[in-house]
Design a protein around this motif. Sequence first.
Motif, PDB file in Angstrom:
ATOM      1  N   VAL A   1      20.545  37.033  24.645  1.00  0.00           N
ATOM      2  CA  VAL A   1      21.177  38.446  24.844  1.00  0.00           C
ATOM      3  C   VAL A   1      22.685  38.166  25.524  1.00  0.00           C
ATOM      4  N   CYS A   2      23.161  39.561  25.344  1.00  0.00           N
ATOM      5  CA  CYS A   2      24.651  39.599  25.314  1.00  0.00           C
ATOM      6  C   CYS A   2      24.876  39.415  26.704  1.00  0.00           C
ATOM      7  N   GLN A   3      25.671  38.606  27.371  1.00  0.00           N
ATOM      8  CA  GLN A   3      26.272  38.520  28.632  1.00  0.00           C
ATOM      9  C   GLN A   3      26.347  40.056  29.478  1.00  0.00           C
ATOM     10  N   THR A   4      26.943  40.855  28.760  1.00  0.00           N
ATOM     11  CA  THR A   4      27.494  42.126  29.275  1.00  0.00           C
ATOM     12  C   THR A   4      26.245  43.071  29.469  1.00  0.00           C
ATOM     13  N   CYS A   5      26.090  43.386  28.064  1.00  0.00           N
ATOM     14  CA  CYS A   5      25.031  44.643  27.879  1.00  0.00           C
ATOM     15  C   CYS A   5      23.538  44.328  27.987  1.00  0.00           C
ATOM     16  N   GLN A   6      23.186  42.881  27.536  1.00  0.00           N
ATOM     17  CA  GLN A   6      21.947  42.415  27.818  1.00  0.00           C
ATOM     18  C   GLN A   6      21.275  42.732  26.512  1.00  0.00           C
TER      19      GLN A   6
ATOM     20  N   TYR B   1      26.962  53.594  25.490  1.00  0.00           N
ATOM     21  CA  TYR B   1      26.423  53.609  24.047  1.00  0.00           C
ATOM     22  C   TYR B   1      25.617  52.496  23.779  1.00  0.00           C
ATOM     23  N   ARG B   2      25.785  51.501  24.372  1.00  0.00           N
ATOM     24  CA  ARG B   2      24.711  50.217  24.234  1.00  0.00           C
ATOM     25  C   ARG B   2      23.350  50.469  24.668  1.00  0.00           C
ATOM     26  N   LEU B   3      23.564  51.112  25.823  1.00  0.00           N
ATOM     27  CA  LEU B   3      22.201  51.579  26.530  1.00  0.00           C
ATOM     28  C   LEU B   3      21.350  52.498  25.628  1.00  0.00           C
TER      29      LEU B   3
ATOM     30  N   PHE C   1      28.554  37.028  23.501  1.00  0.00           N
ATOM     31  CA  PHE C   1      28.468  38.822  23.517  1.00  0.00           C
ATOM     32  C   PHE C   1      28.021  39.281  22.266  1.00  0.00           C
ATOM     33  N   CYS C   2      27.545  40.444  22.228  1.00  0.00           N
ATOM     34  CA  CYS C   2      27.503  41.113  21.118  1.00  0.00           C
ATOM     35  C   CYS C   2      28.117  41.828  20.272  1.00  0.00           C
ATOM     36  N   SER C   3      29.472  42.056  20.974  1.00  0.00           N
ATOM     37  CA  SER C   3      30.516  42.898  20.200  1.00  0.00           C
ATOM     38  C   SER C   3      31.759  42.702  21.096  1.00  0.00           C
ATOM     39  N   ASP C   4      32.809  43.028  20.464  1.00  0.00           N
ATOM     40  CA  ASP C   4      34.319  43.054  20.928  1.00  0.00           C
ATOM     41  C   ASP C   4      34.005  43.896  22.458  1.00  0.00           C
ATOM     42  N   GLY C   5      33.473  44.916  22.347  1.00  0.00           N
ATOM     43  CA  GLY C   5      33.391  45.811  23.369  1.00  0.00           C
ATOM     44  C   GLY C   5      32.876  45.014  24.377  1.00  0.00           C
ATOM     45  N   CYS C   6      31.743  44.363  24.484  1.00  0.00           N
ATOM     46  CA  CYS C   6      31.253  43.812  25.602  1.00  0.00           C
ATOM     47  C   CYS C   6      31.973  42.461  26.038  1.00  0.00           C
ATOM     48  N   LYS C   7      32.692  42.110  25.041  1.00  0.00           N
ATOM     49  CA  LYS C   7      33.256  40.705  25.492  1.00  0.00           C
ATOM     50  C   LYS C   7      34.659  41.270  26.246  1.00  0.00           C
TER      51      LYS C   7
HETATM   52 ZN   LIG Z   1      26.798  43.663  24.443  1.00  0.00          ZN
END
Ligand SMILES: [Zn+2]
Lengths: 355, 509
Positions: free
Chosen positions: B396-401, B268-270, B429-435
Motif C-alpha cells: 500500500v501507498c505510504q501516504t493514502c494507504q 480524492y483518494r479516499l 507511493f501510488c502517485s505523484d500526488g501522494c509522493k
Molecule cells: Zn497514495
Amino acid sequence: MAYQLTIEPLGETIEVADNQRILDACLRAGIWLPYACNHGLCGTCKVQVLEGEIEHTEEASSFALMDLEREEGKCLACSSILVTDCVIEAEIEPEPDAKNFPIRDFFATVARIEALTPTIKGIFLEVAEGGLQFQAGQYVNVSVPGVEGPRAFSIASSPSTPGEIELNVRRVDGGAATDYLCERLKVGDRVSCSGPLGRFFVRDSAPEPMVFLAGGSGLSSPKSMILDLFECGETKQVTLIYGARTRAELYCVDLFQALAARYPNFRYVPVLSEPTPNDAWEGETGLVHEAAARHFKVLFDGLKAYLCGPPPMIEACIRTLMQGRLFERDIYTEKFLTAADAAEGLAKSPLFRRL
Amino acid sequence: MADRKLGLKEKYQLMTRGLDWETTYQPMDKVFPFDKYEGIKIKDWSKWEDPFRLTMDAYWKYQSEKERKLYAILDSFSQNNGQLNISDARYMTAIKLWAQGITPLEYYAHRGFCHVGRHFRGAGARVACQMQALDELRHAQTQMHAFSHYNKYFSGLHQAIHMRDRAWYLSIPKSFFEDALTSGPFEFVTSISFAFEYVLTNLLFMPFVSGAAYNGDMATTTFGFSAQSDESRHMTLGLEVVKFVLEQHEDNVPIMQRYIDKWFWRGYRLLALVGTMMDYMLPKKVMSWAEAWGIYWEENGFALFNDLSRYGIRLPKYHEIATKEKLHITHQAWNVFYTACPATGFHAWLPQPYEMDWLSEKYGETFDRFYRPRYELFGEMEKAGKRFYTNRLPFVCQTCQVPDFFTEVDNPMKQAVRHHEWRGMKFNFCSDGCKDIFVNEPEKFCQSYIPPQQIYQGNAGGARTLQEYAAWLHCPMGSDAGDYYSSDDYKNWLKWHGGRDTSPTTAAA
Ligand SMILES: [Zn+2]
Ligand SMILES: Cc1cc2nc3c(=O)[nH]c(=O)nc-3n(C[C@H](O)[C@H](O)[C@H](O)COP(=O)(O)OP(=O)(O)OC[C@H]3O[C@@H](n4cnc5c(N)ncnc54)[C@H](O)[C@@H]3O)c2cc1C
Ligand code: FES
Ligand SMILES: [Fe+2]
Ligand SMILES: [Fe+2]
C-alpha cells in the motif's frame, strides 16, 4: 402572473414569477441570500415569512425544514414559491445607507439627445409629477417599443435634479433596444420606465476614502454619485479612474477636470487603452485595472471601491483589488450585463455574496 | 436610531463574543498554544464573519426535533422489518463499508472539532467549531443506531471500531482523518470543513443517500437527510475559514494552497471507495462515478476555484490526473475487493449481466477493453469451481494507504508506483500526488502505520495466513468475508424470500 416580494431588513421589493423559487428571484435581482445546496437539503437558505403565503415545494426536506419551523412560518428560499405577495426576513445585513425610494412605473419625455462619443448617447428624460426620486448610482428599467422586456440603464445625473434624468446609452452590436435608443429615438418621444432600482450606491457612513473604477458607458452611475457627493460637501478623498478606448470615446472630461480643480480631495484619472496617434495622448494608458494598480501601487487596503461597467472590466478590477488586499466587504459593483453575458454566465459558487 | 432593531449579526455577536476575554494571569499565547506554529497570520479576529447564527437554545430545540423524527422512522423501520425491503442483500456491502469506514470518521470529526473549538483564538470560530463537534457526535451515534438494526440480520457490522484499527483497507479512511486530527487547527479546518465537507461532500453524501433511497433503505436515507440538514453549517464554516484566512495576510496564501493541494488529493483518494460503491455495490445505480465526478468536481468544483483564483489560489495540483482517472479507478478498486475479500469484513461478487451492460454504457471503451475481459475470465474460473482469490496482502501507498492497484494515467496496463528515499529508507507511493505529500512532511508520514507490513511483521496477533488474519479481524470467511454467493448473508436472504434471488435485473430504480 407575478408577485411582489419584499426582503427585510433591506426593505427592497422585487418581482417573483409564478413558480419561481424565492432564492432564484433574489439572486437574479442582485440580492444575496445565504444558500449552499440550492436543493432543499441543507437549510442554509432558511428565511422567515412575515406576511403573505408561500408554498413549500417537494424538495424541502423535512429535516432541513422541520414541521415546527413550518408552523413558525419559516421556509427554504431555494425550495418555496409565492402564492401571494409576501414579506420575508432573511439573515442579511441591513444597509444603513440605503434610502429605499419606492419603485414606480412612469412615462418620461425625451428632452434632449447628445452624442457623447461615437458610440454613447446622452439621453435626457423629463419626468413629470415632481420627477424621479432616486439614490445616486441606481438605474431605471426602460421599455422600448417592439423589443421584449425592459433594459437597465443607470442614471448619470445628480439626484438634485429629479425632474430631468440623464442616461448614457452605449450602442451594443446587434442590440435591439440600444440600437433603437441610439439611432431612432427622437426628442419629444415618450419612454416607458420603472425605477429607481439597484443597490449600487455610496456607503456614506463608512469613513474610508473612495475609489471609482469605470469603463465605457459605466461612467453613468459614478458620475451621478460623484456629483451628489460634492454637492453634499464630501471631505473624504475621492478618486475616479475612468477607462475608454480612444480619446474620442472619453467623455465628460471637462466636467471632471473642473471638479478636480475645484476640490483638492477629488482626483480624476482618465486612461485610454488604444490611443491613436492623432489623440496625442499623454495621460495614463492601458486598462482601468492596470491604471488603478499603478496609481495605488497595488495597495488598496483601507479604501471603499465602486466598480461600474462591462463584466470583463469588473472582473479584472476585482482581481486587482483583491491582489491589493481589498476584499468583498469593501467592494461594490454594478455590472452592465447584457443578454449575451446572461447566456454564457459561468456557474458561480457561494464563496462570494455580492461579487 | 435609538430604538433601531438590532440586526441578527449584532445580536449574535453580543451573545457570542461577549463570552470572550483577553487573559491576564497567563499570556494569550500560552492559553492558545497551537494557532501560530503553522505560520498562518491572523491580524484581526474581529473580521471573522459568523458562518451561521444559531443560539444554543435554538440548537437544542432543532436538534432534538430532528432526533425525534429520525428515531420514529428508525423504529417503524425495524418494526416493519424494513431490512427485507432493500433491493438485494448485496447492497449491504455499501452499508458495511460505511459503518466500518465512515462512521468512525464522524466520531473523529467530533474529536477534531472539540479540539479546534478550544484552540482558535477567535471566539466566533470557537463557537462555530463547538457546535459542529456536537453535530458530528450526533452523526456517529445516529449512524450506529440506524445500522444496529441491520446488525441483527447481516454480517460485518458487529465490530466497526475493532475493525477500523485492524483491517488493511480501513486504514485508508483512518489514516486520512488521523492526519487531519494531528495537524494544526487551520490545517484541520481546511482539510475537513473546506476540502472534505465543502469541495468533496457531494461526492460522498449524494451518492450514498440517493443510493440508499434507490435501494429501498429507508433507515439510511433518513439519517442521511437528518445529517445533511447539519451539513449546511459545516459547509459555510469551511468557506468562511478559507476566506478569512486568505484575507488576513498574503503570507497565508501559499500555506493555504499547500493545504488545498494536499487535502484535495487525499480526499480524492479516499473517495475511490465511494466511487466503487456507486459503480459496483449498489444493485440499483444512481449515477456512475465518472458522471458524479463530472458534475460535482468538473462543474461545481471548477466554479469554486474560478472564484478562489481571485485570491491567487489555483486549482489543486494534479486535479487533471484525477479527472483522467475517473474512467478507471472504480474498476481497479473492485477488482481488488473481488480478489481480496477473504481478508475483509464484507462480501464481493462479479457484476451481473445487467451491471456489465450498465458499466459498458457508462464507461464505454475503457470498461469493455480493460475490465470486462478480466471479469469474464473470473466468471469462467468461477464456473470451473476455481473462484480466484489473491493469496497475498497488498502493498500500500505510504501516504493514502490505498493498495497498489492504480495505473499510469496514460497507460492503464502499467501499474503506477513512485518511490522516495528519505533518511536511508525507501518509501513507496501510488502517485505523484501522494509522493509530494510525503516529501512536504516526511517526519509525519514516515511514521504511517502500514497494515500489511505490520501483519507480515507479526503484529496482527501473530497471524501468518489469511485465515489467521481473518480470525484476528473477527471476520471469518463465509460469515463475514469472502464471496457473496457462498456467504451466510446470501443464504439467509434466500431463506427470507422463499428461496427467491431478489437481485434486480436492471440498473434503473
Ligand atoms: Zn497514495
Ligand atoms: C444594472 C445595469 C445598469 C446598466 N446601465 C447601463 C448604462 O448606464 N449605460 C449603458 O450603456 N448600458 C447599461 N447597462 C447595459 C444595458 O442594459 C445593455 O447594454 C442593454 O440591456 C442591451 O440591450 P439591447 O436590447 O440593446 O441588446 P440585446 O438585444 O439584449 O442584446 C445584447 C447582446 O446580446 C446578444 N444576445 C441577445 N440575446 C442573446 C441570447 N439569447 N444569447 C446570446 N446572446 C444574445 C446580442 O447579439 C447583443 O450582442 C446596464 C445594465 C445593467 C444590468
Ligand atoms: S440552499 Fe440548501 S436548503 Fe436551500
Ligand atoms: Fe458529519
Ligand atoms: Fe459534517
